[in-house]
Write an enzyme that holds these catalytic residues in place. Sequence first.
Site, PDB file in Angstrom:
ATOM      1  CE1 TYR A 165      -5.220   1.248  -1.644  1.00 54.05           C
ATOM      2  CE2 TYR A 165      -5.628  -0.269   0.165  1.00 54.05           C
ATOM      3  CZ  TYR A 165      -4.751   0.378  -0.682  1.00 54.05           C
ATOM      4  OH  TYR A 165      -3.398   0.149  -0.569  1.00 54.05           O
ATOM      5  CB  ALA A 166     -10.497  -3.677   0.571  1.00 52.94           C
ATOM      6  CB  ALA A 167     -13.196  -4.105  -4.051  1.00 52.75           C
TER       7      ALA A 167
ATOM      8  CE  LYS B  95      -3.300  -1.112  -3.917  1.00 51.66           C
ATOM      9  NZ  LYS B  95      -2.183  -0.978  -4.890  1.00 51.66           N
TER      10      LYS B  95
ATOM     11  CB  ILE C   6       5.064   2.692   5.354  1.00 51.04           C
ATOM     12  CG1 ILE C   6       5.474   1.405   6.077  1.00 51.04           C
ATOM     13  CG2 ILE C   6       6.284   3.586   5.126  1.00 51.04           C
ATOM     14  CD1 ILE C   6       6.414   0.521   5.281  1.00 51.04           C
TER      15      ILE C   6
END
Length: 241
Positions: free
Chosen positions: A139-141, A143, A172
């Site tokens: 996910y981090a890569a 984004k 959130i």
Amino acid sequence: MAAELLAERGFRIAVCARNKSGDPSWPDGLRAAGVEAEFVQGDVSLPDEAVRVVEETVRRFGRVDVLVHAVGPFIRERKWFVEHTVDEIREMVQGNLLSAMWMAGAVLPGMRKQKWGRIIFFGFGRAGEAPAWPDRSVYAAAKTGLVSFTKTLAVEEAPFGITVNMICPGDIVDEKKEMRIEEVLHLPDAETPRGRPGSGEDAARVIAFLADERSDFLTGNLIQVTGGLDVIHPVSKRGSR
């Protein structure tokens, strides 16, 4: 929530969701309030589907002024990279990065022609630093790749009156995504420095601001909507298996 706030500011709304997961009756509430609103189903992680979604929107409304790309598949379970399946990796990269490229590519010709447009992507807090995020590697890569795309697109499209920015929300989640600020204002949240949880309206207010006609000098930005919370943990919290 973003759709509701933009509708309040006079925008006509087209909402897209993936096949089999969307609710075609969703715009009924907006229509009842006199808003022109449509629901378009489509999996925008696929380039042909992204083009179709934009074409259907243009057929209905004549143009696309604002693209809010709120697509972001996320696996809540903490996983090391080696534990991800090929399908999980593909879904995360296609959903978080490639779908943004497909949708931007589909709306940009029209925005260039009309010399006006707003593109708004979603990231995560501190995405601009490309930090290590144990347990969230894929996910981090995806984004952080989108961060570079956001900044590059902002420069390329600025001469055409098009702005490109990224909103980076905090934690959130669940029903709070559809809540107003007044609904969470008095809810305690010991983890967030602000002392309350975030709401969908917190992010939607930033979207509405960026979509404003006079926000044309704001482009290439990453805007944190976190209440001061740092979601990044320096070490894995998953534990051994």
